[in-house]
Write a protein that holds these residues in place. Structure first.
Motif, PDB file in Angstrom:
ATOM      1  N   GLY A  79       6.908  39.718  18.300  1.00 18.95           N
ATOM      2  CA  GLY A  79       7.962  40.724  18.386  1.00 18.95           C
ATOM      3  C   GLY A  79       9.292  40.123  18.776  1.00 18.95           C
ATOM      4  N   LYS A  80       9.268  39.171  19.715  1.00 17.87           N
ATOM      5  CA  LYS A  80      10.504  38.502  20.126  1.00 17.87           C
ATOM      6  C   LYS A  80      11.095  37.698  18.971  1.00 17.87           C
ATOM      7  CE  LYS A  80       9.191  38.167  24.968  1.00 17.87           C
ATOM      8  NZ  LYS A  80       8.670  37.273  26.009  1.00 17.87           N
ATOM      9  N   LYS A  81      10.222  37.087  18.180  1.00 18.34           N
ATOM     10  CA  LYS A  81      10.682  36.236  17.080  1.00 18.34           C
ATOM     11  C   LYS A  81      11.168  37.055  15.888  1.00 18.34           C
ATOM     12  CE  LYS A  81       9.236  32.353  14.197  1.00 18.34           C
ATOM     13  NZ  LYS A  81       8.160  31.418  13.902  1.00 18.34           N
ATOM     14  N   TYR A  82      10.430  38.109  15.519  1.00 19.44           N
ATOM     15  CA  TYR A  82      10.718  38.853  14.298  1.00 19.44           C
ATOM     16  C   TYR A  82      11.315  40.238  14.530  1.00 19.44           C
ATOM     17  CZ  TYR A  82       7.982  35.266  11.993  1.00 19.44           C
ATOM     18  OH  TYR A  82       7.517  34.070  11.525  1.00 19.44           O
ATOM     19  N   GLY A  83      11.338  40.739  15.752  1.00 18.98           N
ATOM     20  CA  GLY A  83      11.918  42.043  16.026  1.00 18.98           C
ATOM     21  C   GLY A  83      10.893  43.162  16.000  1.00 18.98           C
ATOM     22  N   MET A  84      11.407  44.392  16.007  1.00 14.98           N
ATOM     23  CA  MET A  84      10.561  45.583  16.110  1.00 14.98           C
ATOM     24  C   MET A  84       9.592  45.738  14.950  1.00 14.98           C
ATOM     25  SD  MET A  84      11.126  47.309  18.880  1.00 14.98           S
ATOM     26  CE  MET A  84      10.615  48.959  18.497  1.00 14.98           C
ATOM     27  N   ASN A  85       9.980  45.354  13.749  1.00 16.85           N
ATOM     28  CA  ASN A  85       9.132  45.528  12.570  1.00 16.85           C
ATOM     29  C   ASN A  85       8.413  44.237  12.222  1.00 16.85           C
ATOM     30  OD1 ASN A  85       9.808  48.264  12.131  1.00 16.85           O
ATOM     31  ND2 ASN A  85      11.771  47.607  11.326  1.00 16.85           N
ATOM     32  N   ALA A  86       7.968  43.519  13.226  1.00 14.10           N
ATOM     33  CA  ALA A  86       7.351  42.209  13.015  1.00 14.10           C
ATOM     34  C   ALA A  86       6.141  42.280  12.109  1.00 14.10           C
ATOM     35  CB  ALA A  86       6.964  41.590  14.357  1.00 14.10           C
ATOM     36  N   SER A  87       5.275  43.254  12.309  1.00 10.88           N
ATOM     37  CA  SER A  87       4.058  43.321  11.496  1.00 10.88           C
ATOM     38  C   SER A  87       4.399  43.569  10.035  1.00 10.88           C
ATOM     39  CB  SER A  87       3.105  44.396  12.012  1.00 10.88           C
ATOM     40  OG  SER A  87       3.722  45.658  11.962  1.00 10.88           O
ATOM     41  N   ARG A  88       5.392  44.407   9.760  1.00 10.16           N
ATOM     42  CA  ARG A  88       5.797  44.661   8.378  1.00 10.16           C
ATOM     43  C   ARG A  88       6.375  43.389   7.755  1.00 10.16           C
ATOM     44  NH1 ARG A  88       9.739  48.935   8.506  1.00 10.16           N
ATOM     45  NH2 ARG A  88       7.966  50.268   8.892  1.00 10.16           N
ATOM     46  N   ARG A  89       7.204  42.692   8.498  1.00  7.63           N
ATOM     47  CA  ARG A  89       7.795  41.455   7.971  1.00  7.63           C
ATOM     48  C   ARG A  89       6.743  40.394   7.719  1.00  7.63           C
ATOM     49  NH1 ARG A  89      12.830  41.483  12.033  1.00  7.63           N
ATOM     50  NH2 ARG A  89      13.980  43.154  11.040  1.00  7.63           N
TER      51      ARG A  89
END
Length: 102
Positions: free
Chosen positions: A85-95
């Protein structure tokens, strides 16, 4: 009259003999999701009633509703998700899913 948060309930009502489920809620997110679903699938869901206080009741085909119980995350998995989450943000799983798909 304004209702307190404790009075703003969400109730899921059905019986073993019914083919439908009634969902009564004040929850804004759930109301939006139910409205979108009913618009997309009018043969499976419909707005039954709404109140001036802000509640809605939707009737859905019982086969379209499920209750999912989630196990607690282990400390290790929680840390992995936190770092992601810190690396990719709130939509980490989607990304991450988009990256895997390409």
């Amino acid at each position: 009259m304004r209702l307190s948060k404790y009075e703003k309930e969400t109730i899921i009502l059905t019986s073993e003999g019914d083919d439908t489920v009634q969902i009564y809620t004040f929850n804004a997110s759930l109301k939006r999701r139910l409205a979108e679903y009913a618009e997309k699938y009018p043969h499976l869901a419909r707005l039954d009633k709404w109140t001036a206080e802000g509640s809605v009741t939707y009737v859905l085909d019982k086969s379209r509703v499920s209750i999912r119980l989630l196990s607690p995350l282990s400390e290790e998995r929680r840390k992995v998700f936190s770092e992601c989450g810190k690396k990719y943000g709130m939509n980490a799983s989607r990304r991450l899913l988009e990256q895997v798909a390409t």
